[in-house]
Design an enzyme around this catalytic site. Structure first.
Site, mmCIF file in Angstrom:
data_model
loop_
_atom_site.group_PDB
_atom_site.id
_atom_site.type_symbol
_atom_site.label_atom_id
_atom_site.label_comp_id
_atom_site.label_asym_id
_atom_site.label_seq_id
_atom_site.Cartn_x
_atom_site.Cartn_y
_atom_site.Cartn_z
ATOM 1 N N GLU A 63 0.810 -1.132 -0.114
ATOM 2 C CA GLU A 63 -0.018 -0.071 0.132
ATOM 3 C C GLU A 63 0.877 1.374 -0.027
ATOM 4 O O GLU A 63 1.876 1.398 0.770
ATOM 5 C CB GLU A 63 -0.844 -0.183 1.302
ATOM 6 C CG GLU A 63 -1.755 1.026 1.294
ATOM 7 C CD GLU A 63 -2.608 1.139 0.266
ATOM 8 O OE1 GLU A 63 -3.366 0.388 -0.381
ATOM 9 O OE2 GLU A 63 -2.723 2.521 -0.375
ATOM 10 N N THR A 110 -5.855 1.770 -5.602
ATOM 11 C CA THR A 110 -5.431 0.266 -5.251
ATOM 12 C C THR A 110 -6.172 -0.755 -6.387
ATOM 13 O O THR A 110 -5.408 -1.457 -7.141
ATOM 14 C CB THR A 110 -5.722 -0.219 -3.919
ATOM 15 O OG1 THR A 110 -5.445 0.521 -2.984
ATOM 16 C CG2 THR A 110 -5.222 -1.679 -3.915
ATOM 17 N N HIS A 125 -1.193 3.155 4.831
ATOM 18 C CA HIS A 125 -2.289 3.822 3.984
ATOM 19 C C HIS A 125 -2.537 5.111 4.775
ATOM 20 O O HIS A 125 -2.485 5.604 5.961
ATOM 21 C CB HIS A 125 -3.773 3.035 4.011
ATOM 22 C CG HIS A 125 -4.675 3.696 3.120
ATOM 23 N ND1 HIS A 125 -5.380 4.893 3.296
ATOM 24 C CD2 HIS A 125 -5.200 3.053 1.878
ATOM 25 C CE1 HIS A 125 -6.017 4.995 2.284
ATOM 26 N NE2 HIS A 125 -5.933 3.837 1.398
ATOM 27 N N ASP A 129 1.598 -0.076 -4.804
ATOM 28 C CA ASP A 129 0.287 0.041 -5.722
ATOM 29 C C ASP A 129 0.232 1.505 -6.479
ATOM 30 O O ASP A 129 -0.183 1.619 -7.589
ATOM 31 C CB ASP A 129 -0.823 -0.414 -4.917
ATOM 32 C CG ASP A 129 -1.063 0.515 -3.646
ATOM 33 O OD1 ASP A 129 -0.277 1.313 -3.308
ATOM 34 O OD2 ASP A 129 -2.371 0.324 -2.988
ATOM 35 N N HIS A 130 0.729 2.464 -5.783
ATOM 36 C CA HIS A 130 0.607 3.841 -6.130
ATOM 37 C C HIS A 130 1.040 4.982 -5.159
ATOM 38 O O HIS A 130 1.704 4.340 -4.119
ATOM 39 C CB HIS A 130 -0.954 4.295 -6.423
ATOM 40 C CG HIS A 130 -1.823 4.045 -5.186
ATOM 41 N ND1 HIS A 130 -1.857 4.779 -3.968
ATOM 42 C CD2 HIS A 130 -2.664 2.772 -4.665
ATOM 43 C CE1 HIS A 130 -2.410 4.491 -3.150
ATOM 44 N NE2 HIS A 130 -3.108 3.233 -3.583
#
Ligand code: GP9
Ligand code: MN
Length: 622
Positions: free
Chosen positions: A251, A295, A410, A469-470
């Site tokens: 994450e 995600t 996150h 993921d990003h």
């Protein structure tokens, strides 16, 4: 009769009664998480606003019809609410139009229907009985407003609606555009408005699909074939044949965390060590390519080697499309596939999409033991998540492909002090300050996971792929980022910050090391298939095998920015990739690629919006 004297119009009484009932059902019968006072208020406000919206329409009807309209609307509204409640009790999700037509869901529901109906459900009908009685002629609670009265009553509808939307937007910016989670939608706009929204989404998606035709896919097929080096196989083809593939989506993890230090302490000691090892291949110029679907976009890109959509999340808008996704292909080659992610199953519509793309099993929040002690932030903490997953992983039939999606690191990256093992950073951005502590936590969780994989015996027969993921730090924090990196965050730097970890760990391998190629999430699918020795000859994808030299021409981001070996193009400027200098005079250099990027993005959109894969036979030998 007192009521009669006061002459409170029935549509007002009903809006309050029905609204309150709906609130009570949301609050105490659904399991919606309420995190703050604003959410609580919205949850209370939206049912009354939406009830008023529907019942105030009655002022435009004749008095006799008003009563009929109100009675039946209250009844039908209650039925809709109740069906959602029963569905929710089984699936922890709200009904969507496509789901209504999914046979297996309905079958699931009928088999367990008796356990889903509770005695207290009778309360749901209470207000309907009262409304039914009050709508009798003797109470005479109908209204016959003048035209301006009718307009005024309707104007209140719009005021309430605008108030609701404004509050929802405050609580969850871009709620409608990001089409986040059905739970968020229902919490913010209510179950009825949610159904209207769902119907609109469905109509739009269906219309685009209807107007698509099969000739479009041939054009795209030609484009892909012209641009691919399909004949070339990499040296690593089949290196992981018949091995298990464990894919970990980390994450919000950006590359700048690697090798960073806070007060002299490494942020990610485990990953720092891993990326230098000979049994690991690290692509240091690997870009995430996600857009609003975050995600879920990263999952979509990896599974399909298609681009995400520019607006909304494909996982929501086109979850029913025909795809030729990674789990489906792997299943055909004898693999079992599963996903482990300790969040609500319906988040990002995963439950629907996963089934469509062929995952055999999805271990969501309910598969885990989540307690106050083992959770913070978004839910179950990563260490507990991995520990609890291991037993299930051992049960998977081999060879398996299992995807793990971490959650702790996150936004807003908060962690209880006793669980943090490094200091916070010190800058004007609280988000960036926190970012390192949760990253360290996840680094420790990954270290522990590797250890557990070894102890369980799974490790030696598996390859482990780690991918960010990003981004986690948005442009909003550019000042603090600039301070941390000790350089100005120009548009060029912003693009470079979109690099995320991508590491392939092959136990026993000795030729690993750092790879410089410019690659992205779109290349993951062909690369993994090649490592597993699977030739998906008729697959249509925009990615390439990262190990085939010279095959990659560019890595495109969703907004049209791109990175090539020599250049970085963004916001209309072409930069030298090495120096970051803008190439004013040489802007021409980026032009041909820019054109191709635009073409490719639009082809990918066409495939998704038009559901074009339904016209293509992936199995035929061609
Ligand atoms: C939720 C998790 C986070 O299940 O994957 O989603 P994001 O907000 O990063 O898209
Ligand atoms: Mn994410």
């Amino acid at each position: 009769m007192q009521l009669n004297k006061l002459r409170i119009p029935l549509f007002v009484i009903v809006s309050i009664l029905f609204g309150l009932k709906t609130y009570i059902v949301y609050r105490f019968m659904f399991d919606l998480s309420i995190e703050n006072a604003l959410q609580e208020f919205i949850l209370f406000f939206n049912p009354i606003a939406s009830a008023y919206l529907v019942f105030a329409i009655s002022v435009w009807l004749k008095p006799k019809n008003q009563m009929k309209y109100i009675r039946w609307t209250a009844f039908i509204g209650s039925v809709v609410l109740y069906i959602n409640l029963v569905f929710y009790r089984n699936f922890t999700d709200f009904i969507t139009i496509p789901v209504l037509f999914q046979g297996n869901n309905a079958a699931d529901l009928t088999s367990s229907i008796l356990t889903l109906i509770h005695v207290e459900d009778l309360l749901l009908i209470l207000d309907v009985v009262v409304i039914w009685v009050l709508s009798k002629k003797k109470f005479d609670l109908s209204v016959s407003f003048s035209k301006s009265g009718k307009i005024a009553a309707t104007a209140v509808t719009f005021l309430l609606l605008a108030g609701n939307v404004a509050l929802a937007e405050m609580e969850r910016p871009m709620l409608f555009v990001r089409a986040f989670d059905r739970e968020y939608l229902v919490k913010n706009i209510g179950v009825y408005n949610y159904h209207v929204y769902d119907a609109m989404m469905q109509t739009k998606t269906k219309a685009q699909r209807v107007f698509a035709d099969s000739s479009e896919i041939s054009e795209i097929e030609n484009y892909i074939q012209e641009n691919a080096d399909t004949d070339k196989k990499s040296e690593l083809f089949g290196i992981a044949e018949d091995k298990n593939m464990i894919f970990v989506s980390i994450e919000s993890f950006q590359n700048f965390l690697l090798d960073s230090k806070i007060n002299g302490e490494e942020t990610t000691p485990f990953l720092n060590d891993l990326k230098e090892r000979q049994d690991t291949i690290w692509f240091k110029n690997f870009y995430h390519q996600t857009a609003q679907g975050k995600t879920s976009d990263s999952e979509f890109i990896v599974e399909n080697s298609l681009y995400p959509l520019g607006r909304g999340a494909v996982y929501f808008t086109n979850a029913q499309n025909e795809y030729n996704a990674l789990p489906e292909i792997l299943n055909k080659h004898g693999y079992t596939s599963s996903v482990f992610h300790a969040n609500n199953k319906s988040f990002w519509n995963r439950d629907v999409m996963y089934e469509n793309v062929g995952y055999d099993k999805f271990y969501g929040e309910q598969s885990y033991n989540v307690t106050e002690e083992n959770s913070f932030g978004w839910g179950l903490e990563d260490k507990a998540f991995f520990s609890q997953s291991i037993d299930e992983l051992k049960q998977q039939e081999e060879p398996f492909y299992s995807k793990f999606i971490t959650l702790t690191h996150h936004f807003p990256f908060e962690i209880p002090e006793e669980k943090a093992s490094i200091d916070k950073y010190d800058s004007g951005s609280e988000t960036l300050n926190n970012y390192f502590q949760t990253a360290r936590y996840t680094d420790e969780a990954l270290k522990q996971f590797f250890q557990q994989l070894k102890e369980s015996g799974i490790y030696k027969d598996s390859i482990i792929v780690l991918m960010g993921d990003h981004y986690g730090i948005s442009e909003f924090h550019n000042n603090a980022m600039g301070e941390f990196l000790n350089k100005e965050i120009t548009p060029y730097e912003h693009i470079q910050l979109q690099r995320v970890p991508f590491m392939i760990h092959i136990p026993g391998y000795e030729n690993g090391g750092i790879r410089e190629e410019v690659v992205g999430q779109i290349d993951v699918k062909p690369t993994l298939l090649s490592l597993l020795g699977i030739e998906a000859e008729n697959d249509l994808s925009f990615g390439v095998d990262m190990f085939v030299e010279g095959s990659k021409k560019f890595t495109a981001l969703r907004d049209g920015s791109f990175i090539t070996e020599k250049y970085v193009y963004t916001e209309g400027t072409c930069y030298d990739r090495e120096t970051g200098e803008p190439l004013e005079s040489e802007n021409e250099a980026c032009k041909p690629t820019k054109k191709q990027v635009e073409k490719e993005l639009s082809y990918s959109d066409k495939i998704i919006y038009g559901d074009l894969f339904r016209f293509y036979d992936f199995t035929d030998e061609k």
